[in-house]
Enzyme design. Structure first.
Site, short mmCIF file in Angstrom:
data_model
loop_
_atom_site.label_atom_id
_atom_site.label_comp_id
_atom_site.label_asym_id
_atom_site.label_seq_id
_atom_site.Cartn_x
_atom_site.Cartn_y
_atom_site.Cartn_z
N LYS A 116 127.49 -27.47 120.42
CA LYS A 116 126.81 -28.57 121.13
C LYS A 116 126.38 -29.67 120.17
CE LYS A 116 123.74 -26.26 123.01
NZ LYS A 116 122.34 -26.03 123.37
N ARG A 126 115.66 -26.56 130.28
CA ARG A 126 116.02 -25.16 130.10
C ARG A 126 115.81 -24.36 131.38
NH1 ARG A 126 117.17 -23.95 124.90
NH2 ARG A 126 115.99 -25.00 123.26
N ARG A 143 128.40 -17.47 109.94
CA ARG A 143 127.67 -18.53 109.27
C ARG A 143 126.95 -18.00 108.04
NH1 ARG A 143 124.73 -22.23 113.81
NH2 ARG A 143 123.30 -20.46 113.94
N ARG A 152 121.50 -15.67 107.88
CA ARG A 152 120.16 -15.82 108.45
C ARG A 152 119.90 -14.67 109.43
NH1 ARG A 152 119.18 -21.24 111.27
NH2 ARG A 152 120.65 -20.20 112.64
N ARG A 198 120.78 -13.06 121.93
CA ARG A 198 120.52 -14.48 122.20
C ARG A 198 121.47 -15.03 123.25
NH1 ARG A 198 121.32 -17.05 116.62
NH2 ARG A 198 120.92 -19.07 117.56
#
Ligand SMILES: [Zn+2]
Length: 225
Positions: free
Chosen positions: A18, A93, A132, A165, A176
């Site tokens: 996004k 949201r 990542r 992370r 998530r």
């Protein structure tokens, strides 16, 4: 889409691209990309009326209530740089926030043009996010597949160690994504019913996905453009 500006909402789970697509849309239309995090940080820093209210909740370690979040967004959308439109990322949201945004836009006489939902296979999201890496020293981002460092685990710029992370740990990513889908399903239903939802397949490279978004917005897409 020009003349009276372009007002867009971007939806999609974490890791769907996004941010990147928002930047491309921002450049295409010359309108700001507005993320909720930026709205909060700026409002608190500049001590706007809603920023001061939000800070009292944040200082108390409490969740900022919906009406304060909505007020912060309304303040931001009143800024001069949104005269020709905006791209909202991270708001709304909930269906309640979507209703509030509609009311806001109605008062200003400029309805939303489209809501773009970028969808990606959950397995692909997991692959993208768990790959990542971040330099622990200079914070430069990498990806083990799409943007690897020259030496595995070592930052090209400063030689620092590359870390995963905690948010990008596989179990956390799966949670998530599931949470995103559970929370935003009512939102996509809302915008589908309003005739604003454009679902874009995000299972491709950045340029291809951007082409699909432009097509979904009715933009002429020229080869190589
Ligand atoms: Zn580094």
């Amino acid at each position: 889409m020009t003349g009276r500006g372009v007002r867009l909402v971007l939806l999609g789970p974490p890791g769907v691209g996004k941010g990147t697509q928002g930047r491309l849309l921002s450049a295409l239309y010359g309108i700001p990309q507005i993320g909720t995090g930026d709205i909060f940080r700026t409002a608190v820093k500049e001590r706007t009326p809603m920023g001061v209210v939000a800070k009292t909740y944040m200082d108390a370690g409490k969740l900022v209530p919906d009406d304060v979040t909505i007020g912060l967004v309304e303040e931001r959308l009143a800024a001069a740089d949104t005269a020709n439109g905006f791209i909202l990322d991270g708001f709304p949201r909930t269906a309640q926030q979507a209703t509030a945004l509609d009311a806001m836009m109605h008062r200003r006489g400029v309805p939303l043009d489209a809501v773009i939902e970028i969808v990606v296979d959950p397995a692909e999201v997991v692959r993208r996010l768990t790959g990542r890496r971040l330099c622990a020293v200079c914070q430069t981002p990498y990806h083990v597949e799409s943007a690897p460092s020259r030496l595995p685990g070592v930052c090209d710029k400063c030689g620092g160690p590359l870390i995963l992370r905690p948010d990008d740990d596989e179990a956390t990513v799966v949670t998530r994504v599931a949470e995103y889908q559970r929370k935003t399903a009512p939102l996509t239903d809302y915008y589908r019913a309003a005739g604003l939802l454009r679902v874009v397949d995000g299972n491709a490279d950045v340029e291809t996905v951007f082409g699909r978004i432009r097509a979904a917005l009715g933009e002429p897409v020229r080869p190589g453009a």
